[in-house]
Design an enzyme around this catalytic site. Structure first.
Site, PDB file in Angstrom:
ATOM      1  N   LYS A   1      41.251  36.678  76.459  1.00  0.00           N
ATOM      2  CA  LYS A   1      40.363  37.168  75.203  1.00  0.00           C
ATOM      3  C   LYS A   1      41.533  36.925  74.017  1.00  0.00           C
ATOM      4  O   LYS A   1      42.446  38.017  74.027  1.00  0.00           O
ATOM      5  CB  LYS A   1      39.857  38.405  75.656  1.00  0.00           C
ATOM      6  CG  LYS A   1      38.782  38.815  74.108  1.00  0.00           C
ATOM      7  CD  LYS A   1      38.759  40.291  73.663  1.00  0.00           C
ATOM      8  CE  LYS A   1      39.867  40.712  72.874  1.00  0.00           C
ATOM      9  NZ  LYS A   1      39.652  39.928  71.340  1.00  0.00           N
TER      10      LYS A   1
ATOM     11  N   VAL B   1      34.306  42.403  74.162  1.00  0.00           N
ATOM     12  CA  VAL B   1      34.762  41.488  75.228  1.00  0.00           C
ATOM     13  C   VAL B   1      35.862  41.688  76.011  1.00  0.00           C
ATOM     14  O   VAL B   1      36.003  42.036  77.289  1.00  0.00           O
ATOM     15  CB  VAL B   1      34.974  39.975  74.303  1.00  0.00           C
ATOM     16  CG1 VAL B   1      35.670  38.989  75.604  1.00  0.00           C
ATOM     17  CG2 VAL B   1      33.569  39.479  74.131  1.00  0.00           C
ATOM     18  N   GLY B   2      36.956  42.639  75.157  1.00  0.00           N
ATOM     19  CA  GLY B   2      38.092  43.002  75.999  1.00  0.00           C
ATOM     20  C   GLY B   2      37.605  44.286  76.926  1.00  0.00           C
ATOM     21  O   GLY B   2      38.217  44.366  77.963  1.00  0.00           O
TER      22      GLY B   2
ATOM     23  N   CYS C   1      57.186  42.565  67.375  1.00  0.00           N
ATOM     24  CA  CYS C   1      57.251  43.853  68.261  1.00  0.00           C
ATOM     25  C   CYS C   1      58.400  44.108  68.518  1.00  0.00           C
ATOM     26  O   CYS C   1      59.034  45.420  68.737  1.00  0.00           O
ATOM     27  CB  CYS C   1      56.492  43.669  69.517  1.00  0.00           C
ATOM     28  SG  CYS C   1      56.853  42.166  70.514  1.00  0.00           S
TER      29      CYS C   1
ATOM     30  N   GLU D   1      52.446  44.999  77.203  1.00  0.00           N
ATOM     31  CA  GLU D   1      53.411  44.765  76.526  1.00  0.00           C
ATOM     32  C   GLU D   1      53.099  45.195  74.941  1.00  0.00           C
ATOM     33  O   GLU D   1      52.211  44.680  74.362  1.00  0.00           O
ATOM     34  CB  GLU D   1      53.662  43.069  76.449  1.00  0.00           C
ATOM     35  CG  GLU D   1      54.173  42.329  77.493  1.00  0.00           C
ATOM     36  CD  GLU D   1      55.621  42.909  77.938  1.00  0.00           C
ATOM     37  OE1 GLU D   1      56.237  43.731  77.197  1.00  0.00           O
ATOM     38  OE2 GLU D   1      55.983  42.452  79.037  1.00  0.00           O
TER      39      GLU D   1
ATOM     40  N   GLU E   1      55.292  52.436  64.431  1.00  0.00           N
ATOM     41  CA  GLU E   1      55.378  51.148  64.054  1.00  0.00           C
ATOM     42  C   GLU E   1      54.699  50.629  62.688  1.00  0.00           C
ATOM     43  O   GLU E   1      53.535  50.737  62.956  1.00  0.00           O
ATOM     44  CB  GLU E   1      54.844  50.231  65.345  1.00  0.00           C
ATOM     45  CG  GLU E   1      55.071  48.675  65.254  1.00  0.00           C
ATOM     46  CD  GLU E   1      54.399  48.006  66.521  1.00  0.00           C
ATOM     47  OE1 GLU E   1      53.300  48.406  66.680  1.00  0.00           O
ATOM     48  OE2 GLU E   1      55.327  47.490  67.043  1.00  0.00           O
TER      49      GLU E   1
ATOM     50  N   GLY F   1      35.870  37.246  70.927  1.00  0.00           N
ATOM     51  CA  GLY F   1      35.227  38.152  70.968  1.00  0.00           C
ATOM     52  C   GLY F   1      35.880  39.585  70.373  1.00  0.00           C
ATOM     53  O   GLY F   1      37.231  39.254  70.447  1.00  0.00           O
TER      54      GLY F   1
ATOM     55  N   GLY G   1      37.666  43.304  70.686  1.00  0.00           N
ATOM     56  CA  GLY G   1      38.222  43.944  71.658  1.00  0.00           C
ATOM     57  C   GLY G   1      37.361  45.133  72.289  1.00  0.00           C
ATOM     58  O   GLY G   1      37.340  45.305  73.591  1.00  0.00           O
TER      59      GLY G   1
HETATM   60  P1  NAD Z   1      45.618  45.389  69.009  1.00  0.00           P
HETATM   61  O1  NAD Z   1      46.112  46.300  70.208  1.00  0.00           O
HETATM   62  O2  NAD Z   1      44.791  45.999  68.154  1.00  0.00           O
HETATM   63  O3  NAD Z   1      44.700  44.123  69.772  1.00  0.00           O
HETATM   64  C1  NAD Z   1      45.251  43.366  70.795  1.00  0.00           C
HETATM   65  C2  NAD Z   1      44.352  42.789  71.454  1.00  0.00           C
HETATM   66  O4  NAD Z   1      43.553  43.760  72.323  1.00  0.00           O
HETATM   67  C3  NAD Z   1      43.176  41.912  70.629  1.00  0.00           C
HETATM   68  O5  NAD Z   1      42.606  40.940  71.505  1.00  0.00           O
HETATM   69  C4  NAD Z   1      41.995  43.087  70.572  1.00  0.00           C
HETATM   70  O6  NAD Z   1      40.726  42.361  70.275  1.00  0.00           O
HETATM   71  C5  NAD Z   1      42.215  43.516  71.789  1.00  0.00           C
HETATM   72  N1  NAD Z   1      41.370  44.958  72.063  1.00  0.00           N
HETATM   73  C6  NAD Z   1      41.225  45.878  71.101  1.00  0.00           C
HETATM   74  N2  NAD Z   1      40.742  47.021  71.638  1.00  0.00           N
HETATM   75  C7  NAD Z   1      40.459  46.955  72.863  1.00  0.00           C
HETATM   76  C8  NAD Z   1      40.002  47.648  73.999  1.00  0.00           C
HETATM   77  N3  NAD Z   1      39.158  48.655  73.556  1.00  0.00           N
HETATM   78  N4  NAD Z   1      39.821  46.903  75.139  1.00  0.00           N
HETATM   79  C9  NAD Z   1      40.560  45.605  75.237  1.00  0.00           C
HETATM   80  N5  NAD Z   1      40.728  45.046  74.420  1.00  0.00           N
HETATM   81  C10 NAD Z   1      41.137  45.528  73.263  1.00  0.00           C
HETATM   82  O7  NAD Z   1      47.068  44.849  68.564  1.00  0.00           O
HETATM   83  P2  NAD Z   1      47.188  43.940  67.465  1.00  0.00           P
HETATM   84  O8  NAD Z   1      47.026  44.348  66.039  1.00  0.00           O
HETATM   85  O9  NAD Z   1      46.377  42.512  67.698  1.00  0.00           O
HETATM   86  O10 NAD Z   1      48.696  43.511  67.455  1.00  0.00           O
HETATM   87  C11 NAD Z   1      49.732  43.928  66.951  1.00  0.00           C
HETATM   88  C12 NAD Z   1      50.093  44.923  68.089  1.00  0.00           C
HETATM   89  O11 NAD Z   1      50.547  44.264  69.070  1.00  0.00           O
HETATM   90  C13 NAD Z   1      51.580  45.671  67.713  1.00  0.00           C
HETATM   91  O12 NAD Z   1      51.662  47.032  67.971  1.00  0.00           O
HETATM   92  C14 NAD Z   1      52.902  45.005  68.280  1.00  0.00           C
HETATM   93  O13 NAD Z   1      53.703  45.733  68.519  1.00  0.00           O
HETATM   94  C15 NAD Z   1      52.064  44.573  69.570  1.00  0.00           C
HETATM   95  N6  NAD Z   1      52.805  43.559  70.199  1.00  0.00           N
HETATM   96  C16 NAD Z   1      53.634  43.491  71.465  1.00  0.00           C
HETATM   97  C17 NAD Z   1      54.161  42.728  71.859  1.00  0.00           C
HETATM   98  C18 NAD Z   1      55.173  42.893  73.182  1.00  0.00           C
HETATM   99  O14 NAD Z   1      55.419  41.745  73.747  1.00  0.00           O
HETATM  100  N7  NAD Z   1      55.561  43.965  73.742  1.00  0.00           N
HETATM  101  C19 NAD Z   1      54.108  41.285  71.376  1.00  0.00           C
HETATM  102  C20 NAD Z   1      53.441  41.063  70.157  1.00  0.00           C
HETATM  103  C21 NAD Z   1      52.658  42.419  69.767  1.00  0.00           C
END
Ligand code: NAD
Length: 471
Positions: A169, A205-206, A278, A244, A378, A200, A202
């Site tokens: 997803k 679908v997540g 990140c 991550e 962050e 989808g 989060g």
């Molecule tokens: P996010 O957590 O908002 O979303 C990440 C994914 O999770 C998306 O596909 C989203 O649709 C899904 N999601 C959201 N709510 C969910 C739920 N309740 N259940 C399951 N899935 C769900 O993150 P973002 O805004 O897309 O990305 C930025 C963040 O990602 C930053 O905090 C960044 O630090 C982190 N990041 C970490 C790494 C790493 O390797 N540690 C790498 C890149 C980004």
């Protein structure tokens, strides 16, 4: 305009049960790029059923066969590398420099897993016990928008190396990038059901993937808030989770460093992936006695940063991915001002001439205290905080005074001294004298930056269950 109406289930592009439509907007100019139809719980159900059925035979495949599949995937993705870069620039707004590197990492992840597999022992012995490392099952892969295809490729490569099948997803904001990547995977000729992808939200679908009993493991990259939510939901079915998450990485410049070189490098580093990284070194820790010189060097470096059209070769900072992300970064710039940090460069509002996109000025705060919100939270945009320290002990204490522990950076003329400092920092990855990348070294976070490791041997073991057979 790209109209993406299908997801990929059981080896084909299929029409979704879900009907909700999400608009894809170019962050550089707010023009529509396309639309994507979002899946629902029923689509997730179908995708998981396909992955579960495929797991039966795929988990039994030989290492040689899986190496061949990884090779096919690499070829198929490489063939369309240029298109993949262009669609990433268009849909995400990543700079050409960053998107090119990101795609190289994506393609490299297949080679890295091939290399890992060639030396990996799936059968081991401990005394009289025979240990088999067996694939964990169907893996749910949930990815963010900031380097979408690279995360999908490295997680898929690891799953295939282990003998696992997957349901991916991606972020709904990465639909065009995922569509093109999925076309590559389709051409690579994976067995049906090994790779499934459902576009989808989060929350729909997540969440359905996270809650499903037939998903054995979640590999998630994203924010710490979402990671915690996923871990909570996963516990009901005792899923394995690799998380991550976010970071607020310290960059310690020791007093013997070459400041003329280190400070401009530190400023550019904080703006990697337009600050949406990140591992970005967003806290710059410098000796108090050198603060004035640092401020001058940092200000000059910020003035030379090119913010603008991400398609241009020379651009260092592109737009934020969405208006929401732009507003978030603006909010934090205001927080910094309200907290009393000194604004050294940039500040609120859009750079002149770039009003039509989600552009943020290359911003630096100095005289930042580590307990300020701009030093602890962050921001995920081009905002750097310069934090002065009295001595090496205090620098280490400030570096570790954070809930995060993803990455850290140390610069010194004396490598032995830098190593000593590095060994005392609570972070999954510490780079000495520059921004280094080793795709075979374990990658992951201490503290609230994550759980588990990716890449190489450590990454592969996360997709395997050790089974002890006692003779
Ligand atoms: P996010 O957590 O908002 O979303 C990440 C994914 O999770 C998306 O596909 C989203 O649709 C899904 N999601 C959201 N709510 C969910 C739920 N309740 N259940 C399951 N899935 C769900 O993150 P973002 O805004 O897309 O990305 C930025 C963040 O990602 C930053 O905090 C960044 O630090 C982190 N990041 C970490 C790494 C790493 O390797 N540690 C790498 C890149 C980004």
């Amino acid at each position: 305009m790209k109209n993406i109406t299908k997801s990929y289930i059981n080896g084909e592009f299929v029409t979704l049960h879900g009907t909700q439509v999400f608009n894809l907007i170019n962050p550089t100019n707010h023009q529509p790029v396309g639309q994507v139809t979002l899946g629902d719980e029923e689509d997730v159900q179908r995708a998981i059923a396909a992955a579960k059925a495929a797991f039966k035979s795929f988990s039994q495949t030989s290492v040689t066969a899986r190496i061949q599949l990884l090779e096919n995937l690499k070829q198929a993705v490489s063939k369309r590398e240029k298109e993949l870069i262009e669609v990433m620039i268009l849909e995400y707004g990543g700079t050409r420099q960053f998107c090119t590197m990101s795609l190289q990492n994506a393609i490299g992840s297949f080679d890295n897993m091939i290399d890992t597999l060639r030396h990996f022992e799936f059968q081991r012995k401990s005394g009289n016990t025979f240990i088999q490392l067996t694939p964990v099952g169907v893996v749910g892969i949930i990815t963010p928008w900031n380097s979408s295809n690279s995360f999908i490729c490295s997680k898929l490569a690891t799953a295939i190396a282990a003998g696992c099948t997957v349901v991916v997803k991606p972020s709904e904001m990465s639909a065009s990038q995922t569509q093109l990547l999925t076309e590559c995977f389709d051409e690579a000729g994976l067995p049906k059901g090994v790779y499934n992808m459902v576009n989808g939200l989060g929350s729909v679908v997540g969440a359905a993937i996270t809650n499903h009993p037939d998903i054995a493991k979640i590999s998630f990259t994203g924010s710490t808030v979402t990671g915690k939510q996923i871990a909570r939901s996963a516990v009901d079915t005792v899923k394995r989770v690799t998380l991550e998450l976010g970071g607020k990485s310290p960059n310690i410049i020791l007093d013997d460093a070459n400041f003329e070189q280190a400070i401009p490098q530190a400023v550019l580093g904080a703006y990697m992936n337009s600050g949406q990284a990140c591992i970005a070194p967003t806290r710059l820790l410098v000796p108090k006695a050198k603060l004035e010189a640092v401020n001058q060097l940092a200000k000059a470096a910020a003035a030379s940063v090119v913010v603008g059209n991400p398609a241009n070769d020379a651009t260092n900072v592109g737009p934020m991915v969405s208006e929401k992300q732009f507003e978030r970064v603006q909010h934090y710039i205001q927080v910094g001002l309200d907290e009393g940090a000194t604004l050294l460069a940039g500040g609120p509002g859009k750079p002149t001439g770039l009003e039509e996109g989600n552009f943020v000025k290359a911003t630096i705060f100095t005289n930042v205290r580590n307990d300020m919100r701009i030093a602890q939270e962050e921001i995920f945009g081009p905002v750097l905080s310069i934090i002065p320290y009295e001595n090496e002990e205090e620098a280490i204490a400030i570096a570790n005074d954070t809930m995060y522990g993803l990455a850290a950076y140390v610069t010194s003329a004396n490598e032995v001294r830098a190593l000593k400092v590095a060994s005392r920092i609570d972070a999954g990855r510490v780079c000495i004298n520059g921004f280094k990348h080793d795709p075979m070294a374990p990658f992951g976070g201490f503290k609230q930056s994550g759980l588990g490791r990716e890449f190489g041997v450590y990454g592969l073991e996360e997709y395997l269950e050790p089974k002890s057979i006692l003779l």
